[in-house]
Design a protein around this motif. Structure first.
Motif, PDB file in Angstrom:
ATOM      1  N   ALA A   1       1.140  -1.776   0.132  1.00  0.00           N
ATOM      2  CA  ALA A   1      -0.320  -0.011   0.032  1.00  0.00           C
ATOM      3  C   ALA A   1       0.559   1.398   0.175  1.00  0.00           C
ATOM      4  CB  ALA A   1      -1.014  -0.127   1.282  1.00  0.00           C
ATOM      5  N   ALA A   2       1.804   1.231   0.466  1.00  0.00           N
ATOM      6  CA  ALA A   2       2.732   2.186   0.833  1.00  0.00           C
ATOM      7  C   ALA A   2       3.279   2.595  -0.466  1.00  0.00           C
ATOM      8  CB  ALA A   2       4.246   1.952   1.801  1.00  0.00           C
ATOM      9  N   TYR A   3       3.852   1.697  -1.078  1.00  0.00           N
ATOM     10  CA  TYR A   3       4.028   1.866  -2.546  1.00  0.00           C
ATOM     11  C   TYR A   3       3.385   2.591  -3.367  1.00  0.00           C
ATOM     12  CZ  TYR A   3       9.046   0.163  -1.690  1.00  0.00           C
ATOM     13  OH  TYR A   3      10.605   0.599  -1.783  1.00  0.00           O
ATOM     14  N   GLU A   4       2.515   1.842  -3.218  1.00  0.00           N
ATOM     15  CA  GLU A   4       0.615   2.698  -4.500  1.00  0.00           C
ATOM     16  C   GLU A   4       0.652   3.921  -4.559  1.00  0.00           C
ATOM     17  OE1 GLU A   4      -1.571  -0.216  -3.792  1.00  0.00           O
ATOM     18  OE2 GLU A   4      -1.696  -1.405  -5.145  1.00  0.00           O
ATOM     19  N   TYR A   5       1.260   4.384  -2.704  1.00  0.00           N
ATOM     20  CA  TYR A   5       0.422   5.843  -2.448  1.00  0.00           C
ATOM     21  C   TYR A   5       1.420   6.200  -2.660  1.00  0.00           C
ATOM     22  CZ  TYR A   5       0.002   9.769   0.697  1.00  0.00           C
ATOM     23  OH  TYR A   5       0.255  10.865   1.179  1.00  0.00           O
ATOM     24  N   ALA A   6       2.977   6.034  -2.598  1.00  0.00           N
ATOM     25  CA  ALA A   6       4.043   6.998  -3.114  1.00  0.00           C
ATOM     26  C   ALA A   6       4.061   6.379  -4.538  1.00  0.00           C
ATOM     27  CB  ALA A   6       5.511   6.057  -2.063  1.00  0.00           C
ATOM     28  N   SER A   7       4.056   6.826  -5.164  1.00  0.00           N
ATOM     29  CA  SER A   7       3.585   5.872  -6.596  1.00  0.00           C
ATOM     30  C   SER A   7       3.146   7.170  -7.236  1.00  0.00           C
ATOM     31  CB  SER A   7       3.335   4.807  -7.155  1.00  0.00           C
ATOM     32  OG  SER A   7       3.947   4.155  -6.969  1.00  0.00           O
ATOM     33  N   GLU A   8       1.367   7.431  -6.542  1.00  0.00           N
ATOM     34  CA  GLU A   8       0.205   8.149  -6.963  1.00  0.00           C
ATOM     35  C   GLU A   8       1.061   9.258  -7.054  1.00  0.00           C
ATOM     36  OE1 GLU A   8      -2.796  10.324  -6.724  1.00  0.00           O
ATOM     37  OE2 GLU A   8      -1.962   9.484  -4.644  1.00  0.00           O
ATOM     38  N   VAL A   9       1.586   9.802  -5.279  1.00  0.00           N
ATOM     39  CA  VAL A   9       1.512  11.347  -4.881  1.00  0.00           C
ATOM     40  C   VAL A   9       3.428  11.709  -5.880  1.00  0.00           C
ATOM     41  CG1 VAL A   9       3.276  12.194  -2.775  1.00  0.00           C
ATOM     42  CG2 VAL A   9       1.698  10.973  -2.577  1.00  0.00           C
ATOM     43  N   MET A  10       3.868  10.972  -6.529  1.00  0.00           N
ATOM     44  CA  MET A  10       4.755  11.270  -7.540  1.00  0.00           C
ATOM     45  C   MET A  10       4.850  12.065  -8.110  1.00  0.00           C
ATOM     46  SD  MET A  10       8.436  10.878  -6.800  1.00  0.00           S
ATOM     47  CE  MET A  10       9.718  10.469  -7.563  1.00  0.00           C
ATOM     48  N   THR A  11       3.322  11.276  -9.248  1.00  0.00           N
ATOM     49  CA  THR A  11       2.578  11.161 -10.259  1.00  0.00           C
ATOM     50  C   THR A  11       1.666  12.632 -10.518  1.00  0.00           C
ATOM     51  OG1 THR A  11       2.425   8.740 -10.424  1.00  0.00           O
ATOM     52  CG2 THR A  11       1.385  10.783 -11.803  1.00  0.00           C
ATOM     53  N   ARG A  12       0.976  12.579  -9.198  1.00  0.00           N
ATOM     54  CA  ARG A  12       0.806  14.281  -8.846  1.00  0.00           C
ATOM     55  C   ARG A  12       1.898  15.282  -9.153  1.00  0.00           C
ATOM     56  NH1 ARG A  12      -1.683  15.023  -4.217  1.00  0.00           N
ATOM     57  NH2 ARG A  12      -1.081  12.956  -3.201  1.00  0.00           N
ATOM     58  N   ASN A  13       2.892  14.917  -8.191  1.00  0.00           N
ATOM     59  CA  ASN A  13       4.369  16.101  -7.987  1.00  0.00           C
ATOM     60  C   ASN A  13       4.821  16.092  -9.237  1.00  0.00           C
ATOM     61  OD1 ASN A  13       6.591  15.654  -5.039  1.00  0.00           O
ATOM     62  ND2 ASN A  13       6.211  17.711  -6.774  1.00  0.00           N
ATOM     63  N   MET A  14       5.175  15.630  -9.939  1.00  0.00           N
ATOM     64  CA  MET A  14       5.994  15.394 -11.793  1.00  0.00           C
ATOM     65  C   MET A  14       5.069  16.339 -12.003  1.00  0.00           C
ATOM     66  SD  MET A  14       8.550  14.087 -12.433  1.00  0.00           S
ATOM     67  CE  MET A  14       8.821  14.459 -14.164  1.00  0.00           C
ATOM     68  N   LEU A  15       3.582  16.572 -12.143  1.00  0.00           N
ATOM     69  CA  LEU A  15       2.645  17.544 -12.610  1.00  0.00           C
ATOM     70  C   LEU A  15       3.241  19.039 -12.065  1.00  0.00           C
ATOM     71  CD1 LEU A  15       0.099  15.132 -13.493  1.00  0.00           C
ATOM     72  CD2 LEU A  15       1.336  15.966 -15.201  1.00  0.00           C
ATOM     73  N   ALA A  16       3.161  18.986 -10.919  1.00  0.00           N
ATOM     74  CA  ALA A  16       3.071  20.665 -10.612  1.00  0.00           C
ATOM     75  C   ALA A  16       4.186  21.588 -11.118  1.00  0.00           C
ATOM     76  CB  ALA A  16       3.656  20.565  -9.429  1.00  0.00           C
ATOM     77  N   ARG A  17       3.954  22.422 -11.853  1.00  0.00           N
ATOM     78  CA  ARG A  17       5.120  23.588 -11.373  1.00  0.00           C
ATOM     79  C   ARG A  17       5.854  23.435 -10.870  1.00  0.00           C
ATOM     80  NH1 ARG A  17       1.323  28.622 -13.003  1.00  0.00           N
ATOM     81  NH2 ARG A  17      -0.283  27.364 -15.266  1.00  0.00           N
ATOM     82  N   ASP A  18       6.466  23.621  -9.896  1.00  0.00           N
ATOM     83  CA  ASP A  18       7.470  23.716  -9.343  1.00  0.00           C
ATOM     84  C   ASP A  18       8.649  22.365  -9.608  1.00  0.00           C
ATOM     85  OD1 ASP A  18       7.065  26.026  -7.476  1.00  0.00           O
ATOM     86  OD2 ASP A  18       6.676  24.826  -5.619  1.00  0.00           O
ATOM     87  N   ALA A  19       7.751  20.801  -9.859  1.00  0.00           N
ATOM     88  CA  ALA A  19       8.607  19.841 -10.847  1.00  0.00           C
ATOM     89  C   ALA A  19       8.970  20.667 -11.604  1.00  0.00           C
ATOM     90  CB  ALA A  19       7.671  19.196 -10.422  1.00  0.00           C
TER      91      ALA A  19
END
Length: 286
Positions: free
Chosen positions: A250-268
């Motif tokens: 569950a931790a890897y599934e959650y972290a992967s989703e967070v990374m995906t959202r983070n990658m789409l942020a303007r700051d990233a």
């Protein structure tokens, strides 16, 4: 773990409790370059957590959480120590002999304390404890709850409730999430003091510095973190605590989703472009 020195009952009983700092304010706030320092200001009481102080801490943390100019929070204590825990005189005076009234008061104290600890954890800004002198009982709980901790080489830590017939059950919650179980149990069962270096070995603090360098070293760490994207810090802090309570899958599934959202942020996008173009990034917090 080698524990040194016993936190004796007289140290609890003899300290004055109801004295505030010279400004009359229980909590001081200083804002500078994106770093907000909150200083508990009951020096003669070793910054004991009275109801009034806990209320001000919670209220100010909520304000800081909504303040976009604040990137990092430093939590400190005025006077000779960081925080000696709950205000025992205030607690013993509660109810005036009425056990039902006392129970209601104590329930409120621990509910209020838990609310402060949760506010630190849920604050979308990193919180650094700047520790000098003693950090005991709920004061040790504060250190364990903060995201990072820098300690003076003269700082000492303990969960000494067992010495006065009061097991440190609420400090235990934060302590067991910061250090190993056996180390936490030894602190809880013996009530003995842990030195700053021992606390670092256990994982309770991140850095131990000479007392005269505590302000400088804490400020340098805070400024370093404040230079990062505030959005990234908020995303990362929330994800850190959420994944810690999940099983591995569950931790890897959650972290992967967070990374995906983070990658789409303007700051990233800005950060990656700045890295590739060999220039400093310009964060927007978006």
């Amino acid at each position: 773990m080698t524990l040194t020195g016993r936190y004796s009952q007289p140290e609890f009983a003899d300290r004055p409790i109801h004295t505030e700092g010279p400004t009359g304010k229980l909590l001081l706030r200083e804002d500078r370059n994106g770093v907000t320092t909150l200083t508990m200001n009951r020096p003669a009481a070793r910054n004991a957590l009275s109801n009034a102080l806990m209320n001000q801490l919670h209220e100010t943390l909520e304000q800081v959480g909504e303040d976009s100019s604040v990137k990092v929070v430093v939590l400190a204590g005025a006077g000779p120590g960081f925080c000696a825990g709950h205000d025992l005189k205030e607690m013993r005076a509660a109810g005036g002999g009425d056990r039902a009234a006392a129970r209601k008061f104590h329930e409120g104290v621990f509910r209020r304390c838990s609310r402060v600890m949760m506010a630190i954890t849920h604050l979308p800004k990193p919180v650094i404890a700047k520790v000098h002198g003693i950090a005991t009982a709920a004061g040790c709980q504060l250190v364990a709850t903060c995201d990072l901790a820098v300690a003076s080489d003269q700082a000492r830590f303990a969960t000494p409730g067992v010495n006065i017939g009061l097991f440190c059950s609420t400090p235990m919650v934060a302590l067991t999430r910061a250090v190993g179980r056996k180390a936490a149990m030894e602190m809880l069962l013996t009530g003995e003091m842990v030195s700053a270096e021992e606390a670092k070995t256990l994982g309770l603090v991140n850095r131990v510095v000479p007392a005269e360098q505590l302000d400088e070293e804490t400020d340098a760490l805070a400024r370093l973190i404040a230079s990062k994207s505030p959005l990234t810090l908020a995303i990362g802090k929330e994800a850190f605590y959420r994944q810690a309570d999940m099983d591995l899958t569950a931790a890897y599934e959650y972290a992967s989703e967070v990374m995906t959202r983070n990658m789409l942020a303007r700051d990233a996008e800005e950060g990656i472009d700045a890295f590739l173009e060999k220039r400093a990034p310009h964060w927007r917090g978006q």
